[in-house]
Structure formats: C-alpha cells, structure tokens
Write a protein that holds these residues in place. Structure first.
Motif, short mmCIF file in Angstrom:
data_model
loop_
_atom_site.label_atom_id
_atom_site.label_comp_id
_atom_site.label_asym_id
_atom_site.label_seq_id
_atom_site.Cartn_x
_atom_site.Cartn_y
_atom_site.Cartn_z
N ASN A 128 3.30 45.79 15.83
CA ASN A 128 4.39 45.46 16.76
C ASN A 128 4.26 44.06 17.36
N GLN A 129 3.11 43.39 17.14
CA GLN A 129 2.97 42.01 17.58
C GLN A 129 3.42 41.02 16.50
N LEU A 130 3.59 41.52 15.29
CA LEU A 130 4.01 40.65 14.19
C LEU A 130 5.47 40.85 13.80
N GLY A 131 5.95 42.06 13.98
CA GLY A 131 7.33 42.35 13.59
C GLY A 131 8.06 43.18 14.62
N PRO A 138 17.92 58.21 11.30
CA PRO A 138 16.85 59.23 11.41
C PRO A 138 15.91 59.24 10.21
N GLN A 139 16.35 58.66 9.10
CA GLN A 139 15.53 58.67 7.90
C GLN A 139 14.96 57.30 7.53
N LEU A 140 15.17 56.28 8.40
CA LEU A 140 14.74 54.93 8.03
C LEU A 140 14.31 54.10 9.23
N VAL A 141 13.11 53.50 9.13
CA VAL A 141 12.60 52.57 10.14
C VAL A 141 12.58 51.17 9.51
N ILE A 142 13.02 50.18 10.30
CA ILE A 142 13.05 48.80 9.83
C ILE A 142 12.02 47.98 10.61
N VAL A 143 11.24 47.17 9.87
CA VAL A 143 10.30 46.24 10.49
C VAL A 143 10.75 44.82 10.12
N ASN A 144 11.23 44.08 11.13
CA ASN A 144 11.73 42.72 10.92
C ASN A 144 10.57 41.74 11.11
N MET A 145 10.19 41.06 10.00
CA MET A 145 9.04 40.16 10.02
C MET A 145 9.48 38.69 10.10
N THR A 146 10.66 38.43 10.61
CA THR A 146 11.19 37.06 10.66
C THR A 146 10.27 36.11 11.42
N PHE A 148 7.01 36.23 11.71
CA PHE A 148 5.78 35.96 10.96
C PHE A 148 5.98 36.33 9.50
N PRO A 149 6.85 35.62 8.79
CA PRO A 149 7.17 35.97 7.39
C PRO A 149 5.95 35.93 6.47
N GLU A 150 4.97 35.06 6.80
CA GLU A 150 3.78 34.95 5.95
C GLU A 150 2.91 36.21 6.00
N SER A 151 3.16 37.08 6.99
CA SER A 151 2.37 38.31 7.13
C SER A 151 3.10 39.53 6.58
N THR A 152 4.22 39.32 5.91
CA THR A 152 5.01 40.45 5.40
C THR A 152 4.22 41.29 4.42
N ALA A 153 3.56 40.64 3.46
CA ALA A 153 2.80 41.39 2.45
C ALA A 153 1.66 42.17 3.09
N ALA A 154 0.98 41.56 4.06
CA ALA A 154 -0.13 42.23 4.74
C ALA A 154 0.38 43.42 5.54
N ALA A 155 1.56 43.29 6.17
CA ALA A 155 2.15 44.39 6.93
C ALA A 155 2.53 45.54 6.00
N MET A 156 3.07 45.21 4.84
CA MET A 156 3.40 46.23 3.84
C MET A 156 2.16 47.04 3.46
N LYS A 157 1.09 46.32 3.20
CA LYS A 157 -0.17 46.96 2.80
C LYS A 157 -0.70 47.87 3.90
N ALA A 158 -0.63 47.38 5.14
CA ALA A 158 -1.14 48.17 6.27
C ALA A 158 -0.33 49.45 6.46
N ILE A 159 0.98 49.35 6.31
CA ILE A 159 1.84 50.54 6.47
C ILE A 159 1.54 51.55 5.37
N ARG A 160 1.39 51.06 4.16
CA ARG A 160 1.15 51.94 3.01
C ARG A 160 -0.20 52.64 3.13
N GLU A 161 -1.20 51.96 3.70
CA GLU A 161 -2.54 52.52 3.80
C GLU A 161 -2.85 53.14 5.16
N SER A 162 -1.81 53.38 5.95
CA SER A 162 -2.00 53.91 7.31
C SER A 162 -2.37 55.38 7.33
N GLY A 163 -2.21 56.06 6.19
CA GLY A 163 -2.48 57.50 6.16
C GLY A 163 -1.31 58.32 6.68
#
Length: 259
Positions: A128-131, A138-146, A148-163
């Motif tokens: 939440n400090q980056l996006g 109800p079926q979709l959450v949006i994370v706007n990385m405008t 910190f666009p350079e951290s988009t890929a890292a944020a994707m990875k973190a969300i996917r590996e969050s468990g």
C-alpha cells in the motif's frame, strides 16, 4: 561426606513429624520429635530435603497438576526482568493474532493486500506504500502502480507468493487481482497456512524463553541453585501459557476457516 552421613540420622524422624519436606526454610524440630538438628548439620539436611523435593516435582507424571511458581519480580530484578520477558512473549502472541486477522480471511478484501511485503531494489515496502489499492467489484481488486511503475513486476511477484491463493494480471501499471471463489480447497489451504504461522510463532517464543534462561544461568555462581531452578521453572511456565494461548487462537481460526 562423613558430616552429611552423620546428619542423615536426623532426617527421617523430622520428615515423619513435620512439614519440613515442603518448606523452603528449615524450622526448629516440633515438640515431641527427637532432639533438634545440630546447627552445623542444618545445611546438609536442607540440601537433602531440597534434592528430594525437586526430584519429586520433576518426577510427576504428565497430566498431574503441578504447583505454579510465582517469584516476585522485585526480588530477582538484578538477575532478570521477568516483566520484560512476559511482555516479549505476549508480543509474539499478539503478532500471531494480527497475522491471522490480516492475512487469513476466507474473503479477500483490499485491506488484506495492504501489508504484503514487496522486495524492490530500494528495499522492502508494504504494497500500500507503492500502489493505490481499490475494490473494482466484489470479484476484482485493482492495484494502481502509477507512482512506482518500476516496482510493478516486484508487486506482482509479492501478490502471487503471498499465500493468499491470488493470481494477479498486469495491464501497464495496473495490477488486476481476481478474487478467488471460496472453495473447500482454498479453506484448507488457509488452515494449513494458519498452522505454519503458529509453528513459526512458537519458534519465536522458544527463542525468547532460551534468551531468558541463558540470562538466568549467567548468575549460577552468584545465587543458589534453588533460585536458578525456580526462575527457570517460572520462565517455562510463562512460555507454556503463551503457547497455550497460541493453540487456542489456532483452534478458533481453523474452525472459522473450515466452517
């Protein structure tokens, strides 16, 4: 050795007619008992009694109630701060409780993504400090990385590996996070994560206990063996109490997740 043997003849009748076996201080022999123990023998007798008492306590079978140790913190403040130890143990319990409430919910909400840790080239940051996180539907959450666009890929990875069983999709600087259906498999996965989190917290609790016990052992040449044993016993009881609280939290969370 000879002195101890001479003193042992005073021990049996004393056990038979007094409450010395459970006392921490040696009283005078009660009326009607054999002659009082000579002053020079009292220390020997006390050591024998202490050994007997501790051995009896340690030999109690599982499931039997044992007397709790409760040493005044002010009496041992030069050895260890028991209040600080208790606070450190309780902090581990509270961290587990917070983890359960924040990350292990059957329904995924925008707030559940807030504290996912993202590894960037500049360090670790909560998502939440980056996006900007918002609920599109109800079926979709949006994370706007405008921002910190350079951290988009890292944020994707973190969300996917969050468990949290999330499969994000990227669209430019927007990360779309579909909310998974609440399946039995998803519930069981969350329950497994709750068990893993509890085990990690118990490891942290054991580290607090070991640190405190090691602190007490530093004084083994300065205070009595009895005092060291009692302190270790109380620290263990504090750890057992915190672990029991964790087990209750896990049982409640598992029941909530599995329904």
């Amino acid at each position: 050795m000879a002195a101890a043997l001479r003193c042992c003849r005073h021990l049996h009748p004393l056990l038979a007619c007094s409450s010395l076996a459970t006392a921490r201080r040696l009283p005078q022999a009660p009326a009607g008992c054999p002659a009082p123990i000579p002053p020079g023998c009292r220390q020997h007798v006390r050591q024998v009694m202490l050994t007997t008492q501790l051995a009896t306590k340690k030999a109690k079978g599982k499931g039997q109630t044992q007397a709790r140790v409760n040493i005044s913190a002010s009496l041992v403040e030069d050895i260890i701060n028991l209040e600080e130890t208790s606070e450190d143990m309780q902090a581990v319990v509270e961290a587990l409780k917070e983890d359960f409430n924040r990350n292990l919910s059957v329904r995924t909400s925008p707030g559940a993504l807030d504290h996912i840790i993202v590894m960037t080239k500049d360090g670790k940051f909560p998502l939440n400090q980056l996006g900007q996180i918002s609920l599109k539907s109800p079926q979709l959450v949006i994370v706007n990385m405008t921002s910190f666009p350079e951290s988009t890929a890292a944020a994707m990875k973190a969300i996917r590996e969050s468990g949290m069983n999330l499969n994000p999709e990227v669209d430019g600087t927007l990360i779309r996070v579909p909310i998974p259906k609440v399946t039995r498999e998803h519930r069981e996965s969350l329950a497994k994560l709750a068990k893993q989190s509890t085990n990690k917290s118990k490891d942290a609790l054991r580290k607090v206990r070991s640190k405190s016990v090691n602190q007490v052992k530093k004084f083994k040449n300065k205070v009595s063996e009895d005092t060291i044993w009692l302190l270790e016993k109380q620290i263990q009881q504090m750890a057992d109490s915190a672990a029991a609280e964790m087990d209750k939290l896990l049982a409640a969370k598992t029941k909530e997740l599995l329904g």
